[in-house]
Design an enzyme around this catalytic site. Structure first.
Site, PDB file in Angstrom:
ATOM      1  N   GLU A  71      21.743  16.685 -32.468  1.00  0.00           N
ATOM      2  CA  GLU A  71      20.313  16.388 -32.534  1.00  0.00           C
ATOM      3  C   GLU A  71      19.528  17.527 -33.181  1.00  0.00           C
ATOM      4  O   GLU A  71      18.566  17.276 -33.924  1.00  0.00           O
ATOM      5  CB  GLU A  71      19.780  16.108 -31.131  1.00  0.00           C
ATOM      6  CG  GLU A  71      20.289  14.808 -30.543  1.00  0.00           C
ATOM      7  CD  GLU A  71      19.835  14.586 -29.113  1.00  0.00           C
ATOM      8  OE1 GLU A  71      19.741  13.412 -28.707  1.00  0.00           O
ATOM      9  OE2 GLU A  71      19.582  15.568 -28.389  1.00  0.00           O
ATOM     10  N   ASP A  76      16.004  14.426 -31.421  1.00  0.00           N
ATOM     11  CA  ASP A  76      16.163  13.284 -30.532  1.00  0.00           C
ATOM     12  C   ASP A  76      15.169  12.183 -30.882  1.00  0.00           C
ATOM     13  O   ASP A  76      15.517  10.994 -30.923  1.00  0.00           O
ATOM     14  CB  ASP A  76      15.957  13.749 -29.086  1.00  0.00           C
ATOM     15  CG  ASP A  76      16.001  12.607 -28.094  1.00  0.00           C
ATOM     16  OD1 ASP A  76      17.073  12.012 -27.914  1.00  0.00           O
ATOM     17  OD2 ASP A  76      14.945  12.307 -27.490  1.00  0.00           O
TER      18      ASP A  76
END
Length: 255
Positions: free
Chosen positions: A144, A72
């Site tokens: 992610e 992320d």
């Protein structure tokens, strides 16, 4: 040994042999990466849902959530740099909005699904049968986590190449659609033009862990409910609620 090398030694099993299921998942992942994997175990972890670990007795592995956290952060940096370099005439406000569109859970889930990432996640039969492979929160998380694995295994450039190819290079159409549609603004303009006041957006539900919350928001006009929307951010839910309210208002005007 550099920093990324120390991370590999600290957090990923060095001696545990790959299982048949892990080898099969890696075989399906490799063509999607356009990258030569150095340490397969990092990517194995990137594909392990916590439900799989609950039944597999693998103390040497964790779920993909740690890698998701790292991915992320890397994704945010790559997207920010890409937008900064490719939108030289846009201001900070536009860049902030554009990045939020590109890295939100909805967009990532759509990209992950189109790539087929849902098919290679290792999860329990129960999670699978309940629709886990199609669940947006899981799909976005795995996108992610793979970014995080690429960063550890190959550095910034490996993660950047993956993000640009699978997310950013086809982002123009998405940004045009999302940034040019402001249902909240349209609803506000309508209510003010008819002396109905300012629409009020009320959070009526928020479920899930802190980093995966899903919000349900209701929009009220003069204390009357006119629409609801759900989203992984309050802004997304508000836009959906405003869109539903506008549709209801148009229908009422026709009648």
């Amino acid at each position: 040994m550099n920093f990324l090398g120390r991370i590999k030694n600290w957090f990923f099993p060095q001696n545990a042999p790959l299982t048949k299921q892990e080898r099969r998942a890696l075989a399906r992942l490799r063509p999607l990466l356009n990258y030569s994997i150095q340490d397969p175990k990092i990517f194995v972890q990137a594909m392990k849902h916590r439900s799989h670990l609950n039944i597999s007795d693998e103390p040497h592995y964790q779920s993909y959530e740690r890698l998701e956290f790292l991915g992320d952060a890397v994704l945010s940096l790559v997207a920010g740099e890409y937008l900064f370099r490719n939108n030289i005439h846009e201001d900070e406000g536009y860049l902030t909005k554009a990045k939020s569109v590109l890295v939100n859970k909805k967009t990532l889930a759509q990209r992950a699904e189109s790539m087929g990432l849902g098919d290679i996640i290792m999860m329990s039969d129960g999670e699978d049968k309940s629709g886990g492979r199609l669940r947006p929160s899981i799909l976005s998380d795995v996108f992610e986590s793979i970014v995080g694995a690429l960063y550890i295994d190959g550095g910034y450039s490996a993660a950047e190449n993956f993000i640009v190819k699978n997310l950013l290079c086809s982002s123009d159409k998405l940004l045009r659609e999302e940034l040019n549609t402001n249902f909240k603004g349209d609803l506000l303009e309508f209510t003010q033009s008819r002396d109905l006041g300012v629409p009020q957006y009320i959070v009526i539900d928020a479920v899930g862990p802190e980093h995966q919350k899903e919000f349900t928001i209701e929009v009220r006009i003069k204390d009357n409910p006119y629409g609801q929307g759900r989203g992984t951010t309050k802004k997304e839910a508000e836009q959906k609620a405003a869109s539903e309210a506008l549709s209801k208002i148009v229908l009422e005007l026709k009648n």
